[in-house]
Design an enzyme around this catalytic site. Structure first.
Site, mmCIF file in Angstrom:
data_model
loop_
_atom_site.group_PDB
_atom_site.id
_atom_site.type_symbol
_atom_site.label_atom_id
_atom_site.label_comp_id
_atom_site.label_asym_id
_atom_site.label_seq_id
_atom_site.Cartn_x
_atom_site.Cartn_y
_atom_site.Cartn_z
ATOM 1 N N MET A 325 67.945 115.968 8.668
ATOM 2 C CA MET A 325 66.586 116.351 8.291
ATOM 3 C C MET A 325 66.541 117.167 7.014
ATOM 4 S SD MET A 325 64.954 114.754 10.466
ATOM 5 C CE MET A 325 63.274 115.268 10.195
ATOM 6 N N ASP A 344 73.374 125.404 3.236
ATOM 7 C CA ASP A 344 74.049 125.128 4.504
ATOM 8 C C ASP A 344 75.181 126.148 4.630
ATOM 9 O OD1 ASP A 344 73.928 122.260 6.344
ATOM 10 O OD2 ASP A 344 75.590 123.628 6.722
ATOM 11 N N VAL A 401 67.964 123.856 10.720
ATOM 12 C CA VAL A 401 69.305 123.968 11.324
ATOM 13 C C VAL A 401 69.227 123.448 12.758
ATOM 14 C CG1 VAL A 401 69.844 125.932 9.830
ATOM 15 C CG2 VAL A 401 69.088 126.359 12.179
ATOM 16 N N VAL A 402 70.318 123.566 13.490
ATOM 17 C CA VAL A 402 70.383 122.935 14.819
ATOM 18 C C VAL A 402 69.253 123.384 15.761
ATOM 19 C CG1 VAL A 402 72.817 122.363 14.929
ATOM 20 C CG2 VAL A 402 72.090 124.694 15.420
ATOM 21 N N SER A 430 61.837 120.545 16.476
ATOM 22 C CA SER A 430 61.167 119.393 17.086
ATOM 23 C C SER A 430 60.308 119.823 18.264
ATOM 24 C CB SER A 430 62.194 118.404 17.618
ATOM 25 O OG SER A 430 63.127 118.083 16.650
ATOM 26 N N GLU A 463 53.804 117.309 10.960
ATOM 27 C CA GLU A 463 52.976 118.161 11.829
ATOM 28 C C GLU A 463 53.090 119.593 11.310
ATOM 29 O OE1 GLU A 463 52.854 117.446 16.510
ATOM 30 O OE2 GLU A 463 54.827 117.027 15.689
ATOM 31 N N ASN A 501 56.101 115.194 19.907
ATOM 32 C CA ASN A 501 57.193 115.194 20.887
ATOM 33 C C ASN A 501 56.702 115.512 22.292
ATOM 34 O OD1 ASN A 501 59.349 114.277 19.415
ATOM 35 N ND2 ASN A 501 59.714 116.281 18.500
#
Ligand code: NAD
Length: 715
Positions: A325, A344, A401-402, A430, A463, A501
């Site tokens: 992403m 990163d 990030v994650v 998400s 969104e 989602n």
């Protein structure tokens, strides 16, 4: 001035050439609304009475020629009964035929975009001179209809059957070089020279160097083919177009059928054939859904414009994370002109992110969509970083990030120490609640969600999520950044999963439950793809990433335990456990190998059934209808909940969110349009058949009340 209306003017030059100038007052573009059509008819009548006419040039006083018919006005036509609609079309044909039959040479001076009815007007002229920067085409099949003002009749005669089918069924906007190559225009010149060249063309007719009557005869004549020739042409066209359009989108195939008939008919007969096919399409459910989408798209863009009003342009952005992403956000931002720092914690991730961007830019250059110079500029606009060195002059940060609440909270809090007091901080989470993520922040008012979809460069939706403390200014800047990136933002309120989602996970819930009952994911994928989804749920999970889906599933289950929690381990848990993360590590439900273009190709993996076997608890036989119902019902009910709870501002935003975010089948018009078409009572009855599957299949109280009153979401 010979005629002066509010949209059309007629004047005559000393040379005897008459100019019919389109200039719709009070609008930035010309479009064929009812007023323009009426005045065009009057203008042509006035031209017919003039003495000493050398020729007629149809031109535009605006940057565009005519962008097409005004859909907002013409949708009212589609509600008329068949005969009334046919009469309306006949009236327009009458005007266009009068133009085609004027006793002087006629030229369309196409200085800018000429689409749909605008291009059909050009086709009614003897000659077409086009600006090199202009585009022409007949995009009607995109709306579930086809050209209804002579396009199916005049275009094949002008450019041949194969080309005409490609133009009409492909619905594309053709560049000047392609239009010239196919013979749709006679000359391509610089925009500033279009009128002068058109006048020159008429002079050539006057001088006897060009014979317009001869061309007219050719363009009006029947096209003659032997039965074998005809069969060969149309069978091959049908094969190509049918495979591309699919069974849910009838307009291209109906267009071919019409073209096949009209090429051998007299003009009068051909017009009736075109009208009959048009009426059938315009009154059908697909045109209703697709025209509805066009209007909803305009509505949500207008709403976004209201949100971003007054916001300053983001001049420098930053993204945290260079993964799937983050890398996508960096590419999209920079290629659309906003430089971006990509940070990163791993150098390899930065290298991968940059090489992905490089690959995408290379693709743009090789397809002729971008110059090498611009691509280089876009690549240079991405600054890789392992530290927060230059974050103090960044206007907006996207965290990508994650998907782990603790990691995200720590990263966001750390970032806040390196940005200025008015930098807007956003998260691409998400599912995780924005209000929850804002809890550790010093300036929660400057924080909101900015949820992109995968792949970022292709998916149109963003969104923008308003947390409890998010300020209007934060929303405005984030919406404006999404617009600058060429995306369509919708603003939603906070809840786990937000709109898209939150609706997608109940759909996955339907899938996991069928898998527990021993269903075959390949069959489910096939059924849902046949139903109109771009990919089935198992394939979609592989694309999203099973790790991302697993974490998101946990958040959703915690947020809505009454319906999104599951007992035991499901297929998502299992694939996560065995580290089959999907496309990102080449195995998920399917296995993936790169094809010659470097794109992941899906392959069946014989191992998968034994891996998933421990998650199967029973065996149920499922029909195609069962599969569709079990997937669609939870999705539709959750969409309704989002509207009822005010997570999303309107049914239009909800439907477009699903279409742009997860590829909900466009021919169904969105979940709420689909419910309206099915009828809420019929839907509730269907859902009740599956009530044993739990709360995901339980319509809300309000849905049942609406069903009783025959209410709809779109009034
Ligand atoms: P990914 O695993 O591909 O990338 C995450 C990147 O973040 C990795 O490169 C990692 O090194 C980096 N990272 C970890 N900690 C960091 C830190 N402290 N600072 C900077 N970088 C750090 O993940 P992804 O699929 O790109 O997902 C990222 C986010 O986007 C998640 O929140 C996910 O839910 C969301 N998202 C994913 C999708 C999707 O389809 N993959 C769609 C929409 C949103």
């Amino acid at each position: 001035m010979i005629f002066e209306g509010k949209a059309v003017k007629v004047s005559q030059l000393e040379t005897g050439v008459v100019l019919v100038t389109l200039d719709l007052q009070g609008e930035s573009v010309n479009k064929f609304n009812l007023l323009t059509l009426q005045e065009l008819g009057e203008a042509v009548k006035a031209v017919k009475t003039l003495p000493n006419v050398a020729g007629v040039v149809f031109n535009s006083a605006k940057d565009v020629f005519v962008v097409g018919a005004d859909i907002t006005e013409f949708t009212t036509w589609f509600t008329l009964d068949d005969n009334e609609l046919a009469d309306k079309l006949r009236e327009v044909h009458k005007t266009f035929n009068e133009i085609a039959d004027l006793p002087y040479p006629t030229v369309a001076a196409i200085n800018g975009i000429a689409l749909g009815g605008g291009f059909e007007l050009c086709l009614a002229c003897d000659y077409r001179v086009m600006a090199d920067s202009a585009k022409v085409g007949l995009p009607e099949t995109q709306l579930g209809i086809y050209p209804g003002w002579g396009g199916t009749i005049r275009l094949p005669r002008l450019i041949g059957v194969d080309n005409a089918c490609e133009w009409i069924c492909g619905a594309g906007q053709k560049r000047s070089a392609d239009a010239l190559k196919d013979g749709a225009v006679d000359a391509v010149v610089a925009q500033d020279n279009v009128l002068e060249s058109s006048l020159h063309l008429i002079q050539q007719v006057v001088d006897g160097k060009l014979k317009y009557q001869q061309r007219r005869q050719e363009n009006n004549a029947n096209m003659v083919f032997s039965p074998i020739e005809k069969m060969m042409i149309f069978e091959s066209v049908r094969g190509v177009v049918g495979a591309k359009a699919g069974k849910h989108y009838p307009a291209p195939m109906v267009a071919i059928k019409t073209i096949e008939k009209v090429i051998g008919q007299t003009r009068e007969k051909a017009i009736e054939t075109e009208i009959a096919g048009f009426v059938k399409l315009a009154k059908g459910p697909v045109a209703k859904a697709l025209v509805g989408l066009f209007l909803k798209d305009q509505q949500i863009k207008k709403t976004a414009g209201q949100f971003s009003k007054g916001a300053e342009r983001v001049k420098q952005a930053a993204v945290l994370g260079a993964g799937i992403m983050g890398g996508g956000v960096a590419y999209q931002s920079s290629s659309k002109g906003t430089p971006i720092i990509m940070k990163d914690i791993r150098n390899e991730a930065l290298e991968l992110g940059l090489s992905e961007a490089n690959k995408l830019l290379g693709g743009q250059v090789s397809r002729g969509r971008m110059t090498a110079e611009k691509a280089m500029k876009a690549l240079n606009g991405i600054t890789p970083a392992l530290s927060y060195g230059e974050f103090d002059h960044v206007d907006l940060v996207v965290e990508a990030v994650v998907e782990n609440v603790n990691v995200k909270k720590a990263v966001l809090a750390e970032t806040e120490n390196h940005i200025s007091a008015d930098t807007i901080l956003t998260s691409n989470t998400s599912t995780i609640s924005i209000t929850e993520l804002a809890k550790n922040l010093q300036r929660p008012e400057n924080f909101c969600g900015m949820h992109f979809f995968n792949p970022v460069h292709r998916m149109p939706l963003v969104e923008v999520i308003r947390g409890e403390k998010t300020s209007d200014a934060a929303i405005a800047r984030t919406v404006s950044y999404a617009q600058a990136m060429g995306k369509t933002p919708i603003v939603v309120n906070d809840c786990p999963g937000f709109l898209v989602n939150r609706v997608l996970f109940p759909y996955f819930g339907g899938f996991s439950a069928m898998m527990k009952e021993g269903a075959d994911f390949q069959i489910i994928d096939k059924v849902m793809e046949k139903f109109g989804w771009p990919m089935g749920p198992a394939y979609l999970l592989d694309v999203v990433g099973l790790d991302t889906a697993f974490h998101a599933d946990e958040v959703m289950a915690k947020g809505f335990p009454d319906r999104m929690q599951h007992e035991g381990i499901n297929v998502i848990d299992k694939l996560f456990e065995v580290e089959r993360f999907g496309q990102k590590n080449q195995k998920g439900f399917y296995r993936y190998e790169n094809d010659r273009k470097g794109k992941p190709k899906k392959i069946f993996d014989a191992e998968i059934h034994s891996i998933l076997a421990p998650t199967v608890v029973s065996k149920t036989e499922l029909t195609e209808e069962d599969i569709i119902a079990r997937m669609m019902i939870p999705l539709c009910i959750e969409t309704v909940r989002c509207v009822e709870e005010g997570i999303v501002g309107s049914p239009a935003e909800a439907d477009m969110g699903l279409i742009y975010g997860i590829g909900f089948p466009p021919y169904l018009g969105g979940a709420l349009h689909y419910l309206d078409q099915m009828g809420l009572q019929a839907f509730c009855d269907l859902a009740d058949r599956f009530s044993h599957l739990g709360k995901l299949y339980e319509p809300t109280t309000k849905m049942r009340a609406m069903a009783q009153n025959n209410d709809t979401y779109y009034g």
